[in-house]
Design an enzyme around this catalytic site. Structure first.
Site, PDB file in Angstrom:
ATOM      1  N   LYS A  61       0.940  -1.040  -0.017  1.00 31.47           N
ATOM      2  CA  LYS A  61       0.052  -0.032  -0.012  1.00 31.47           C
ATOM      3  C   LYS A  61       0.913   1.468  -0.125  1.00 31.47           C
ATOM      4  CE  LYS A  61      -0.387   0.223   5.012  1.00 31.47           C
ATOM      5  NZ  LYS A  61      -1.417   0.279   6.108  1.00 31.47           N
ATOM      6  N   TYR A  84      14.966  30.344   7.221  1.00 28.81           N
ATOM      7  CA  TYR A  84      13.662  31.258   7.891  1.00 28.81           C
ATOM      8  C   TYR A  84      13.728  31.391   9.361  1.00 28.81           C
ATOM      9  CZ  TYR A  84      11.937  30.689   3.231  1.00 28.81           C
ATOM     10  OH  TYR A  84      11.471  30.749   2.032  1.00 28.81           O
TER      11      TYR A  84
END
EC number: 5.1.1.1
Length: 393
Positions: free
Chosen positions: A44, A278
């Site tokens: 999956k 940042y």
């Protein structure tokens, strides 16, 4: 679908190298752990980020006789890629109006946990003109998908009526553990007892399943009494331990399949007192050198690992300096001057001293499942150690 690139000719910003020989070896190891049961390789979420079709083929080559997916679309894609019977494929996450008829026509095993799903699969079987392969799922204590024990007799009874009509074949009875990755948790024994009860009740009513299964990766590795007819191995197939408390991959004879690396985009000097990335959450303590790693949270690098994520550059562990941005982050090189293009290894098996997915999980406060699964489509998967016929790629 993930991209692929040839490892010897492509110059890549970043790459997730997928070692299919390691995957095949992991499957063989897991089969030996559960020698009395068949093995399902769960593929999956694009094989936990590793690439569903190549990994499915490699798992089958190593002896997996079942494949597992969450959604029917994932299962149908495997069939479309040419992975047909005798390989069985189970898909279990259904919503009303799903592609039931397509699943029946593709000879998939579909999971049913409620009467609405049984009604939809019966109609799909009528439309397809062939019986559906149905596995009934019991909720033995996880409290998620699955039929509650109080409702189990009704679901089993309706399923047997559909089977008598020739619309379905009840191919499996199954459930899922809540805490198999926590050794000694009292829910484990309670769920096993409940599973044995619901299986016995269904069989007493007339169900004759091909497989009964509850074991996931941690149960496959540590709970032989849970193996029954089939074990469902997901994260362990990819060489990642389902829980650090259970042991490392090496403790279980497993090898991590994915190595994530990038080429440094820039190396430069910075003076002391210089902010990095940042918010300037990292400020250089003194003159140093930094390297720019051209992957970020858009590629699946967890932003929560800002300031803590480990990277191997030039044979040394470095640490993410400041915030991880969308497309890039910085590592402090401490005065070293590797060339632009030098390899930065985020995680791998650990053979060369590089971090592992578990190291990144610890840095980000998450689990290693999430680290490998979230690596995005901008990072090409590069398959190595394919079978000689090349059918895995």
């Amino acid at each position: 679908m993930t991209e692929t690139a040839h490892p010897r000719t492509a110059t890549l910003r970043a790459r997730a190298e997928i070692d299919l020989a390691a995957l095949r070896a992991n499957v063989r190891t897991l089969r030996a752990r559960a020698s009395g049961a068949a093995l399902m390789a769960v593929v999956k979420s694009d094989a936990y980020g590793h690439g569903a079709v190549p990994c499915a083929r490699a798992a089958v080559a190593a002896g997996a006789t079942w494949l597992g997916t969450a959604t029917p679309e994932e299962a149908l894609a495997l069939r479309a890629a040419g992975i047909g019977p005798p390989v069985r494929i189970l898909c279990w996450l259904w919503t009303p109006g799903g592609p039931w008829r397509e699943a029946v026509e593709a000879d998939l095993d579909v999971s049913v946990s409620a009467l609405w799903a049984l009604a939809e699969v019966r109609e799909a079987a009528r439309a397809a003109g062939r019986p559906a392969r149905v596995q009934l799922k019991a909720d033995t204590g996880l409290g998620r998908n699955g039929c509650q024990p109080a409702d189990w007799p009704e679901l089993v009874g309706e399923a047997l009526r559909a089977e008598a009509e020739g619309l379905i074949r009840i191919t499996g009875l199954w459930s899922h553990f809540a805490c198999a990755d926590e050794p000694g948790h009292p829910s484990i024994a309670a769920q096993l007892d409940c599973f044995r009860t619901v299986v016995a009740d269904a069989e007493a009513a007339g169900v004759r399943p091909e497989v009964r299964h509850i074991a996931n990766s941690p149960a496959t590795l540590t709970l032989p009494e849970s193996h029954f007819d089939l074990v469902r191995t997901g994260i362990a197939v990819y060489g990642v331990s389902p829980s650090p408390e259970l042991g490392t991959p090496a403790d279980f004879g497993l090898r991590p399949v994915m190595t994530l690396s990038a080429a440094l985009a820039l190396v430069k000097h910075l003076p002391g007192g210089h902010g990095v990335s940042y918010g300037h959450h990292f400020v250089t303590a003194g003159e140093t050198t930094v390297g720019l790693v051209p992957v970020g949270y858009a590629d699946g690098i967890p932003r929560h690992a800002s300031g803590t994520g480990p990277v191997l550059v030039g044979g040394k562990w470095r640490t993410v300096a400041g915030r991880i941005a969308m497309d890039q982050f910085v590592v402090d090189l401490g005065g070293d001057l590797p060339e632009a293009g030098a390899e930065a290894v985020l995680f791998g098996p650990g053979d060369r001293g590089e971090p592992t997915a578990e190291d990144w999980a610890q840095a980000a406060g998450t689990i290693a499942y999430e680290i490998v699964t979230r690596i995005g489509k901008r990072v090409p998967r590069v398959y190595v150690n394919e079978e000689p016929n090349g059918r895995e790629g």
